[in-house]
Design a protein around this motif. Structure first.
Motif, PDB file in Angstrom:
ATOM      1  N   VAL A  14     -14.791  -8.502   0.880  1.00 34.78           N
ATOM      2  CA  VAL A  14     -13.981  -7.360   1.136  1.00 34.78           C
ATOM      3  C   VAL A  14     -14.082  -7.507   2.876  1.00 34.78           C
ATOM      4  O   VAL A  14     -12.946  -7.278   3.493  1.00 34.78           O
ATOM      5  CB  VAL A  14     -14.443  -5.984   0.804  1.00 34.78           C
ATOM      6  N   LYS A  15     -15.326  -7.725   3.464  1.00 31.96           N
ATOM      7  CA  LYS A  15     -15.368  -7.842   4.857  1.00 31.96           C
ATOM      8  C   LYS A  15     -14.414  -8.485   5.555  1.00 31.96           C
ATOM      9  O   LYS A  15     -13.728  -8.389   6.845  1.00 31.96           O
ATOM     10  CB  LYS A  15     -16.801  -8.021   5.321  1.00 31.96           C
ATOM     11  N   LYS A  16     -13.561  -9.749   4.958  1.00 33.91           N
ATOM     12  CA  LYS A  16     -12.702 -10.622   5.508  1.00 33.91           C
ATOM     13  C   LYS A  16     -11.369  -9.817   5.747  1.00 33.91           C
ATOM     14  O   LYS A  16     -10.386 -10.249   6.644  1.00 33.91           O
ATOM     15  CB  LYS A  16     -12.657 -11.877   4.716  1.00 33.91           C
ATOM     16  N   TYR A  17     -11.134  -9.014   4.714  1.00 30.94           N
ATOM     17  CA  TYR A  17      -9.839  -8.216   4.564  1.00 30.94           C
ATOM     18  C   TYR A  17      -9.837  -6.889   5.307  1.00 30.94           C
ATOM     19  O   TYR A  17      -9.153  -5.871   4.958  1.00 30.94           O
ATOM     20  CB  TYR A  17      -9.301  -8.232   3.391  1.00 30.94           C
ATOM     21  N   LEU A  53     -10.172  -4.375  -5.760  1.00 30.88           N
ATOM     22  CA  LEU A  53      -8.721  -4.218  -6.292  1.00 30.88           C
ATOM     23  C   LEU A  53      -8.923  -3.458  -7.509  1.00 30.88           C
ATOM     24  O   LEU A  53      -7.912  -2.296  -7.691  1.00 30.88           O
ATOM     25  CB  LEU A  53      -8.038  -5.423  -6.682  1.00 30.88           C
ATOM     26  N   ASP A  54      -9.992  -3.548  -8.335  1.00 32.04           N
ATOM     27  CA  ASP A  54     -10.189  -2.677  -9.490  1.00 32.04           C
ATOM     28  C   ASP A  54     -10.355  -1.267  -9.107  1.00 32.04           C
ATOM     29  O   ASP A  54      -9.954  -0.251  -9.638  1.00 32.04           O
ATOM     30  CB  ASP A  54     -11.505  -3.224 -10.197  1.00 32.04           C
ATOM     31  N   GLN A  55     -11.173  -1.128  -8.015  1.00 31.76           N
ATOM     32  CA  GLN A  55     -11.575   0.319  -7.556  1.00 31.76           C
ATOM     33  C   GLN A  55     -10.214   1.061  -7.006  1.00 31.76           C
ATOM     34  O   GLN A  55     -10.033   2.225  -7.149  1.00 31.76           O
ATOM     35  CB  GLN A  55     -12.606   0.125  -6.408  1.00 31.76           C
ATOM     36  N   LEU A  56      -9.431   0.368  -6.158  1.00 32.45           N
ATOM     37  CA  LEU A  56      -8.072   0.809  -5.933  1.00 32.45           C
ATOM     38  C   LEU A  56      -7.219   1.259  -7.064  1.00 32.45           C
ATOM     39  O   LEU A  56      -6.666   2.257  -6.914  1.00 32.45           O
ATOM     40  CB  LEU A  56      -7.324  -0.325  -4.883  1.00 32.45           C
ATOM     41  N   ASN A  57      -7.136   0.481  -8.002  1.00 32.45           N
ATOM     42  CA  ASN A  57      -6.483   0.791  -8.977  1.00 32.45           C
ATOM     43  C   ASN A  57      -6.910   1.774  -9.723  1.00 32.45           C
ATOM     44  O   ASN A  57      -6.205   2.917 -10.404  1.00 32.45           O
ATOM     45  CB  ASN A  57      -6.276  -0.458 -10.154  1.00 32.45           C
ATOM     46  N   GLU A  58      -8.063   2.083  -9.814  1.00 33.11           N
ATOM     47  CA  GLU A  58      -9.051   3.038 -10.814  1.00 33.11           C
ATOM     48  C   GLU A  58      -8.790   4.524  -9.815  1.00 33.11           C
ATOM     49  O   GLU A  58      -8.517   5.601 -10.581  1.00 33.11           O
ATOM     50  CB  GLU A  58     -10.436   2.765 -11.011  1.00 33.11           C
ATOM     51  N   ASN A  59      -8.760   4.426  -8.677  1.00 33.94           N
ATOM     52  CA  ASN A  59      -8.806   5.528  -8.001  1.00 33.94           C
ATOM     53  C   ASN A  59      -7.216   6.024  -7.662  1.00 33.94           C
ATOM     54  O   ASN A  59      -6.864   7.083  -6.837  1.00 33.94           O
ATOM     55  CB  ASN A  59      -9.298   5.609  -6.433  1.00 33.94           C
ATOM     56  N   VAL A  83      -9.602  -0.803   3.456  1.00 34.42           N
ATOM     57  CA  VAL A  83      -9.051  -2.022   3.020  1.00 34.42           C
ATOM     58  C   VAL A  83      -8.012  -1.452   2.256  1.00 34.42           C
ATOM     59  O   VAL A  83      -8.035  -0.297   1.348  1.00 34.42           O
ATOM     60  CB  VAL A  83     -10.171  -2.817   1.988  1.00 34.42           C
ATOM     61  N   GLN A  84      -6.766  -2.185   2.226  1.00 35.52           N
ATOM     62  CA  GLN A  84      -5.597  -1.552   1.693  1.00 35.52           C
ATOM     63  C   GLN A  84      -5.127  -2.612   0.545  1.00 35.52           C
ATOM     64  O   GLN A  84      -5.514  -3.639   0.510  1.00 35.52           O
ATOM     65  CB  GLN A  84      -4.727  -1.834   2.616  1.00 35.52           C
ATOM     66  N   LYS A  85      -4.655  -2.014  -0.470  1.00 35.55           N
ATOM     67  CA  LYS A  85      -4.302  -2.545  -1.644  1.00 35.55           C
ATOM     68  C   LYS A  85      -3.236  -3.940  -1.194  1.00 35.55           C
ATOM     69  O   LYS A  85      -3.274  -4.685  -1.706  1.00 35.55           O
ATOM     70  CB  LYS A  85      -3.595  -1.627  -2.703  1.00 35.55           C
ATOM     71  N   GLU A  86      -2.396  -3.354  -0.468  1.00 29.65           N
ATOM     72  CA  GLU A  86      -1.370  -4.475   0.168  1.00 29.65           C
ATOM     73  C   GLU A  86      -1.724  -5.530   0.552  1.00 29.65           C
ATOM     74  O   GLU A  86      -1.592  -6.745   0.167  1.00 29.65           O
ATOM     75  CB  GLU A  86      -0.245  -3.639   0.932  1.00 29.65           C
ATOM     76  N   THR A  87      -3.090  -5.389   1.420  1.00 35.65           N
ATOM     77  CA  THR A  87      -3.616  -6.482   2.198  1.00 35.65           C
ATOM     78  C   THR A  87      -4.304  -7.570   1.005  1.00 35.65           C
ATOM     79  O   THR A  87      -4.165  -8.730   1.143  1.00 35.65           O
ATOM     80  CB  THR A  87      -4.674  -6.072   2.865  1.00 35.65           C
ATOM     81  N   LEU A 140      -4.314 -12.333  -2.463  1.00 37.01           N
ATOM     82  CA  LEU A 140      -4.532 -12.980  -3.749  1.00 37.01           C
ATOM     83  C   LEU A 140      -3.226 -13.849  -3.924  1.00 37.01           C
ATOM     84  O   LEU A 140      -3.399 -15.030  -4.428  1.00 37.01           O
ATOM     85  CB  LEU A 140      -4.975 -11.953  -4.935  1.00 37.01           C
ATOM     86  N   LYS A 141      -2.292 -13.270  -3.565  1.00 38.34           N
ATOM     87  CA  LYS A 141      -0.840 -14.283  -3.755  1.00 38.34           C
ATOM     88  C   LYS A 141      -1.047 -15.572  -2.909  1.00 38.34           C
ATOM     89  O   LYS A 141      -0.594 -16.657  -3.529  1.00 38.34           O
ATOM     90  CB  LYS A 141       0.390 -13.462  -3.207  1.00 38.34           C
ATOM     91  N   ARG A 142      -1.424 -15.301  -1.834  1.00 33.96           N
ATOM     92  CA  ARG A 142      -1.690 -16.708  -0.958  1.00 33.96           C
ATOM     93  C   ARG A 142      -2.665 -17.647  -1.564  1.00 33.96           C
ATOM     94  O   ARG A 142      -2.321 -18.794  -1.623  1.00 33.96           O
ATOM     95  CB  ARG A 142      -2.057 -16.171   0.344  1.00 33.96           C
ATOM     96  N   ILE A 143      -3.780 -17.265  -2.173  1.00 32.87           N
ATOM     97  CA  ILE A 143      -4.794 -17.924  -2.677  1.00 32.87           C
ATOM     98  C   ILE A 143      -4.263 -18.629  -3.818  1.00 32.87           C
ATOM     99  O   ILE A 143      -4.527 -19.760  -4.171  1.00 32.87           O
ATOM    100  CB  ILE A 143      -5.963 -17.235  -2.893  1.00 32.87           C
ATOM    101  N   MET A 144      -3.458 -17.919  -4.618  1.00 33.30           N
ATOM    102  CA  MET A 144      -2.744 -18.501  -5.985  1.00 33.30           C
ATOM    103  C   MET A 144      -1.850 -19.630  -5.709  1.00 33.30           C
ATOM    104  O   MET A 144      -1.815 -20.645  -6.108  1.00 33.30           O
ATOM    105  CB  MET A 144      -2.150 -17.151  -6.738  1.00 33.30           C
ATOM    106  N   ASN A 145      -0.896 -19.424  -4.532  1.00 34.78           N
ATOM    107  CA  ASN A 145      -0.118 -20.274  -4.012  1.00 34.78           C
ATOM    108  C   ASN A 145      -0.887 -21.615  -3.622  1.00 34.78           C
ATOM    109  O   ASN A 145      -0.505 -22.643  -3.602  1.00 34.78           O
ATOM    110  CB  ASN A 145       0.610 -19.863  -2.807  1.00 34.78           C
ATOM    111  N   GLU A 146      -1.895 -21.409  -2.799  1.00 35.81           N
ATOM    112  CA  GLU A 146      -2.703 -22.595  -2.301  1.00 35.81           C
ATOM    113  C   GLU A 146      -3.349 -23.507  -3.672  1.00 35.81           C
ATOM    114  O   GLU A 146      -3.412 -24.594  -3.350  1.00 35.81           O
ATOM    115  CB  GLU A 146      -3.612 -22.174  -1.231  1.00 35.81           C
TER     116      GLU A 146
END
Length: 362
Positions: A3-6, A78-84, A101-105, A110-116
């Protein structure tokens, strides 16, 4: 990915004892507000809090939400964001609030990582099939050689056994070495690319002794004698010829590069290797062969997993993992490597830093 990276330390804030009606528009606009009283963190306010607790001041509206640690993974966040049911959550380090940390970030990351990963996986089916076939061949061939010659030895009478024993045992030994090397490379690759911690064994290494051992090894192997190859090593005189590093990995780097050069070399040519420059900071090494030059098209992917030079004619054989192992090993020793090609030659240059303090545990 942690998380610290984001982490975001820029976010909308509100006073804990502010009147609710004065911040409703701002809350709806931002989707959340971080609640403070001077430097004290009180909580995170989201629009649903006002619906659940229609109070007059902000602090009375707060509901308890999950706290995320800076060393939690983004999947956990992401799990915690969805749960809350929140678009943001607070991040803590040593029980101190350090940001949000924001869900959008996270979703964007994750989208960028998946594309890579998708781009990296776009290896042609032909290359994948060639890799699988190569691995199968590299494993089956030495095993067949070992088993076949062991059967021959067991069926021989005493006279023939005494005559051919040395030749057959040499073939068995070479096939066993080849099999073990392939399996070792596969295991090392799987550990490195799975993120396993691999501890380096730092020792004082005599470079000239190591290079002499490699020369003797290659000169005695039948597969290289059949091509009438010569092996020469050199060490910069007057320079530092010892280094603190992992001797097993350094030797493995040289082995794969010399073996790779031998596969591409013309019959009767010379494979040269050694140390071209030394300093207190480390050593600059090279491995050079004359013969088939790696094409410019293949130059960019020569260290890639599965790559065996498929864009043009290549005499390279093997499973296509040796140079990937080399690059991983060089980088694990905090070094760097590059390939320079000529009209009829290939030269690998790599540097290895000196001293255990320059090499972290992986």
């Amino acid at each position: 990915m942690l998380v610290k990276k984001y982490l975001s330390d820029s976010y909308p804030k509100i006073d804990a004892f502010c009147a609710v009606n004065s911040i409703e528009d701002e809350l709806i606009k931002n989707n959340f507000l971080v609640v403070f009283e001077e430097d004290k963190y009180y909580g995170l306010l989201i629009p649903s809090d006002l619906i659940k607790h229609p109070k007059r001041i902000v602090v009375d509206c707060l509901t308890e939400k999950s706290k995320i640690n800076s060393d939690d993974t983004i999947l956990f966040a992401l799990d915690q964001l969805n749960e809350n049911h929140s678009c943001a959550l607070p991040v803590f380090e040593n029980n101190q609030f350090i940001g949000i940390v924001q869900k959008e970030t996270i979703v964007s990351a994750l989208k960028r990582i998946m594309n890579e990963l998708n781009e990296k996986s776009q290896v042609s089916q032909k290359v994948k099939a060639a890799f699988i076939n190569g691995i199968s061949h590299e494993i089956r061939t030495p095993l067949n050689g070992i088993l076949g010659f062991m059967n021959l030895l067991s069926d021989m009478d005493t006279d023939h056994l005494e005559k051919d024993y040395k030749e057959f045992t040499e073939i068995i030994s070479e096939n066993a070495d080849r099999f073990l090397l392939t399996m070792n490379d596969l295991i090392e690759l799987s550990l490195i690319h799975s993120g396993e911690n691999i501890r380096l064994r730092i020792e004082k290494v005599d470079i000239e002794t190591l290079l002499k051992e490699l020369k003797c090894f290659f000169q005695t192997k039948s597969q290289y004698r059949q091509k009438n190859l010569s092996f020469e090593y050199s060490v910069e005189r007057g320079g530092q010829i010892t280094i603190q590093t992992d001797p097993k990995r350094l030797k493995h780097i040289f082995y794969h590069l010399i073996d790779n050069g031998s596969r591409l070399a013309d019959s009767g040519s010379i494979i040269s290797f050694g140390v071209e420059k030394t300093s207190g900071m480390g050593i600059h090494c090279f491995v050079r062969n004359t013969g088939t030059a790696i094409s410019q098209e293949d130059l960019q992917s020569v260290f890639s997993l599965f790559d065996k030079g498929h864009s043009g004619k290549s005499t390279s054989v093997g499973p296509g993992i040796g140079l990937t192992v080399v690059k991983d090993y060089v980088e694990s020793l905090c070094g760097c490597i590059e390939l320079v090609t000529g009209i009829n030659s290939n030269t690998f240059h790599f540097t290895i830093p000196n001293a255990a303090s320059a090499v972290p545990d992986l």
